[in-house]
Design a protein around this motif. Structure first.
Motif, short mmCIF file in Angstrom:
data_model
loop_
_atom_site.label_atom_id
_atom_site.label_comp_id
_atom_site.label_asym_id
_atom_site.label_seq_id
_atom_site.Cartn_x
_atom_site.Cartn_y
_atom_site.Cartn_z
N LYS A 38 -14.77 -34.20 -2.01
CA LYS A 38 -13.47 -34.23 -1.33
C LYS A 38 -13.03 -32.81 -0.96
O LYS A 38 -12.50 -32.58 0.14
N THR A 39 -13.23 -31.87 -1.86
CA THR A 39 -12.85 -30.47 -1.61
C THR A 39 -13.66 -29.90 -0.46
O THR A 39 -13.13 -29.21 0.41
N LYS A 40 -14.95 -30.21 -0.45
CA LYS A 40 -15.80 -29.72 0.62
C LYS A 40 -15.34 -30.30 1.96
O LYS A 40 -15.25 -29.58 2.96
N SER A 41 -15.04 -31.58 1.99
CA SER A 41 -14.56 -32.20 3.23
C SER A 41 -13.25 -31.57 3.69
O SER A 41 -13.06 -31.31 4.88
N ALA A 42 -12.36 -31.33 2.74
CA ALA A 42 -11.08 -30.70 3.09
C ALA A 42 -11.29 -29.28 3.59
O ALA A 42 -10.65 -28.85 4.56
N ALA A 43 -12.21 -28.55 2.95
CA ALA A 43 -12.50 -27.18 3.39
C ALA A 43 -13.11 -27.18 4.78
O ALA A 43 -12.77 -26.33 5.62
N GLU A 44 -14.00 -28.12 5.05
CA GLU A 44 -14.60 -28.21 6.38
C GLU A 44 -13.54 -28.56 7.42
O GLU A 44 -13.55 -28.02 8.52
N ALA A 45 -12.65 -29.47 7.08
CA ALA A 45 -11.57 -29.83 8.01
C ALA A 45 -10.65 -28.62 8.26
O ALA A 45 -10.24 -28.38 9.40
N ALA A 46 -10.35 -27.87 7.20
CA ALA A 46 -9.50 -26.69 7.36
C ALA A 46 -10.20 -25.64 8.22
O ALA A 46 -9.57 -25.01 9.08
N ARG A 47 -11.49 -25.43 7.99
CA ARG A 47 -12.24 -24.46 8.79
C ARG A 47 -12.28 -24.89 10.25
O ARG A 47 -12.06 -24.09 11.16
N SER A 48 -12.52 -26.17 10.49
CA SER A 48 -12.54 -26.68 11.85
C SER A 48 -11.18 -26.51 12.52
O SER A 48 -11.10 -26.10 13.69
N SER A 49 -10.12 -26.77 11.77
CA SER A 49 -8.77 -26.61 12.31
C SER A 49 -8.48 -25.14 12.62
O SER A 49 -7.90 -24.82 13.67
N ALA A 50 -8.90 -24.26 11.74
CA ALA A 50 -8.69 -22.82 11.96
C ALA A 50 -9.48 -22.34 13.17
O ALA A 50 -8.98 -21.57 13.99
N GLU A 51 -10.72 -22.80 13.30
CA GLU A 51 -11.53 -22.42 14.45
C GLU A 51 -10.90 -22.92 15.74
O GLU A 51 -10.89 -22.22 16.75
N SER A 52 -10.38 -24.14 15.71
CA SER A 52 -9.72 -24.69 16.88
C SER A 52 -8.47 -23.88 17.24
O SER A 52 -8.22 -23.60 18.41
N ALA A 53 -7.70 -23.49 16.23
CA ALA A 53 -6.50 -22.69 16.48
C ALA A 53 -6.87 -21.33 17.07
O ALA A 53 -6.22 -20.87 18.02
N VAL A 54 -7.90 -20.70 16.53
CA VAL A 54 -8.35 -19.41 17.06
C VAL A 54 -8.82 -19.58 18.50
O VAL A 54 -8.49 -18.76 19.38
N HIS A 55 -9.56 -20.64 18.76
CA HIS A 55 -10.06 -20.92 20.11
C HIS A 55 -8.88 -21.11 21.08
O HIS A 55 -8.88 -20.54 22.17
N GLN A 56 -7.88 -21.88 20.67
CA GLN A 56 -6.73 -22.12 21.53
C GLN A 56 -5.93 -20.83 21.77
O GLN A 56 -5.49 -20.58 22.89
N MET A 57 -5.76 -20.01 20.73
CA MET A 57 -5.04 -18.74 20.90
C MET A 57 -5.81 -17.82 21.83
O MET A 57 -5.23 -17.16 22.69
N ARG A 58 -7.12 -17.77 21.67
CA ARG A 58 -7.97 -16.93 22.52
C ARG A 58 -7.83 -17.36 23.97
O ARG A 58 -7.63 -16.54 24.87
N ARG A 59 -7.92 -18.66 24.20
CA ARG A 59 -7.79 -19.18 25.57
C ARG A 59 -6.42 -18.90 26.14
O ARG A 59 -6.28 -18.51 27.30
N GLY A 60 -5.38 -19.07 25.34
CA GLY A 60 -4.02 -18.77 25.80
C GLY A 60 -3.85 -17.31 26.16
O GLY A 60 -3.23 -16.98 27.18
N ASN A 61 -4.41 -16.42 25.34
CA ASN A 61 -4.33 -14.99 25.63
C ASN A 61 -5.10 -14.64 26.90
O ASN A 61 -4.66 -13.81 27.70
N ILE A 62 -6.25 -15.27 27.08
CA ILE A 62 -7.04 -15.02 28.30
C ILE A 62 -6.25 -15.43 29.53
O ILE A 62 -6.14 -14.68 30.50
N ILE A 63 -5.65 -16.61 29.48
CA ILE A 63 -4.89 -17.10 30.64
C ILE A 63 -3.71 -16.17 30.94
O ILE A 63 -3.44 -15.84 32.09
N GLY A 64 -3.02 -15.72 29.90
CA GLY A 64 -1.90 -14.79 30.10
C GLY A 64 -2.35 -13.49 30.74
O GLY A 64 -1.70 -12.98 31.66
#
Length: 178
Positions: A38-64
């Motif tokens: 369960k902890t591994k699954s939660a950690a993977e979900a958190a990592r995926s969420s963090a990567e998605s947030a970084v990706h979205q911030m990067r894309r937003g900064n690029i567009i700006g």
């Protein structure tokens, strides 16, 4: 005799507790493994969420930054039109700063972005050359002296236009194939 009876009772009790502890230990071990999964699954979900947030911030900064570089291109053209070396210097500095920042967000491994990175680098080289050639010059014909500069800046913003469409689609969550 009573001592012997207590020794036998103790031996029996010791065997019972030893045997009964094995299933309890196995149960505890199983619960531990389940918690780790369960902890591994939660950690993977958190990592995926963090990567998605970084990706979205990067894309937003690029567009700006894409929008800002288009504005800077217009301001460079206005400075040339008004034949203002001082104003041109300001906007060339802004171009270099924002183009450098944009370059930091782009990836060499993505074809479209690599193409823009090369165009940005070429524009920055020309900016330095134009600034050097204009230092100390007054009343120069900026139109002629900045022809190559305006061409490379236009090339960057043209490439950014196509990249901007891809980036905006990507930010909105649409699947973009590259």
């Amino acid at each position: 005799m009573s001592q012997l009876k207590w020794d036998e009772i103790y031996k029996v009790w010791d065997q019972i507790t030893t045997v009964s502890s094995i299933p309890l230990a196995l149960l505890g071990f199983g619960v531990t493994i389940w918690q780790l999964i369960k902890t591994k699954s939660a950690a993977e979900a958190a990592r995926s969420s963090a990567e998605s947030a970084v990706h979205q911030m990067r894309r937003g900064n690029i567009i700006g930054l894409l929008r800002e570089l288009h504005r800077v291109e217009d301001e460079i053209d206005k400075a040339v039109y008004h034949n203002s070396v001082d104003l041109l210097f300001v906007w060339l500095s802004v171009w270099r700063w924002q183009a450098s920042e944009l370059r930091g967000y782009l990836s060499e491994s993505v074809g479209d972005e690599r193409k823009v990175m090369k165009a940005i680098q070429a524009s920055m080289t020309v900016v330095v050359n134009v600034k050097s050639s204009l230092v100390g010059r007054e009343n120069s014909d900026l139109s002629a002296l900045t022809a190559q500069l305006r061409q490379v800046v236009a090339t960057v913003t043209r490439e950014l236009g196509s990249l901007s469409v891809v980036q905006e689609l990507d930010v909105k969550g649409n699947k973009v194939e590259r």
